[in-house]
Enzyme design. Sequence first.
Site, short mmCIF file in Angstrom:
data_model
loop_
_atom_site.label_atom_id
_atom_site.label_comp_id
_atom_site.label_asym_id
_atom_site.label_seq_id
_atom_site.Cartn_x
_atom_site.Cartn_y
_atom_site.Cartn_z
N SER A 188 38.83 109.06 31.75
CA SER A 188 39.94 108.59 30.91
C SER A 188 41.24 109.23 31.39
CB SER A 188 39.65 108.90 29.43
OG SER A 188 40.62 108.32 28.60
N THR A 189 41.89 110.02 30.55
CA THR A 189 43.19 110.60 30.90
C THR A 189 43.09 111.42 32.19
OG1 THR A 189 43.62 110.83 28.53
CG2 THR A 189 45.14 111.94 30.03
N HIS A 214 39.25 104.25 31.14
CA HIS A 214 39.97 103.76 29.97
C HIS A 214 41.37 103.30 30.39
CE1 HIS A 214 37.36 106.57 27.26
NE2 HIS A 214 36.73 105.44 27.55
N MET A 307 40.23 112.68 27.48
CA MET A 307 40.25 113.17 26.11
C MET A 307 39.17 112.49 25.29
SD MET A 307 43.45 113.01 23.45
CE MET A 307 43.25 113.34 21.70
N ASP A 310 33.85 110.01 24.55
CA ASP A 310 33.20 108.81 25.06
C ASP A 310 32.43 109.13 26.33
OD1 ASP A 310 32.50 106.11 25.20
OD2 ASP A 310 34.24 105.61 26.44
#
Length: 366
Positions: A188-189, A214, A307, A310
């Site tokens: 993600s991030t 993401h 973050m 997930d």
Amino acid sequence: MSDKKIGVLIVDDSAVVRQVLTQLLSKSADIKVLGSVSDPIFAMAKMNQDWPDVVVLDVEMPRMDGITFLKKIMSVRPTPVVICSTLTEKGAETTMQALSAGATGIVTKPKAGLKSFLEDDSGDIIHAIKAAAMTDMRCMKAMTMAVHAKPGRVQNEQATTVSANANANASASALAATTDRLVAIGTSTGGTQALEVVLTQLSRISPGIVIVQHMPEKFTGAFAARLNSICEIEVKEAVSGDRVIAGRALIAPGGKHMSVKRSGAQYVVDVQDGPLVNRHRPSVDVLFRSVAKWAGKNALGIIMTGMGDDGARGLKDMHAVGARTAGQDEKTCVVYGMPKEAMKLGAVQQELPLQAIAGLIEQYGK
């Protein structure tokens, strides 16, 4: 900041965007809007007075464009930047440039129905800002420098020409029979930069890879195209029925879940709508659980910077059926959230730095 709130500066030439974002963010107990300005020239003057924790930045503005301003921020004082981009093809391409230059996230905005859109998606906007505030900018800067220093496939024309016949043969072989093993990656991030570091190191004989990053709808296609232009392996946005084969990485489309299934002797992906899982669509858990079901011990699962949690439970499912599992270490994560949660669940067999992940994938394919 003394009150522990996240100080945010909004930089957008649209008065409506500035007004709506200010109202939305002011409702969050964790965020304080330090100001909203119409272009980067005003922004720099404001920042010199009160430097923000996070900048929400438009990419198309008068006097100075967002990419130029972003690069200036990263050279002067690296600061988390969330890009506020339009849902257009041009907007997606520009956003890829911004992510490559060190931006930490994306907030989307349409050309019409702006106010209602931003209000409906206020949770995503606040989540993106909170994720940005948690980023380790030293890691972000190091990754940005690493990917910009690496010669890509497009620049290395001589090597491409020399190996053209070999690559063609490898591709033909891969199309004839799927690899027995596959690699599933969730991030993600900070993941767009991290994936660039990993995928540009891989050879055409690396095992087939499926990826959930993401990212909003319409941006994953531009992201995959960018990676495909600089990687030796093929990188593409996945569509249902795509085969997982050696030398190919399939990226889940934004706004869709992606899962792996077995079709005879082959692994294929299934892309479909569905409810949000762990606040996300695509969700890493959806991918990892499908891999656990259909590939079992013939898979390697890797959870990287991001973050939230997930992917943590899905990775545990993979581990439970005998798959090999790995997580990016805290030192090289932009946000040590997803790998940390997986570690807590006992889902990670080994932690390793970002720079070693490509080697793990290549070794696993042998």
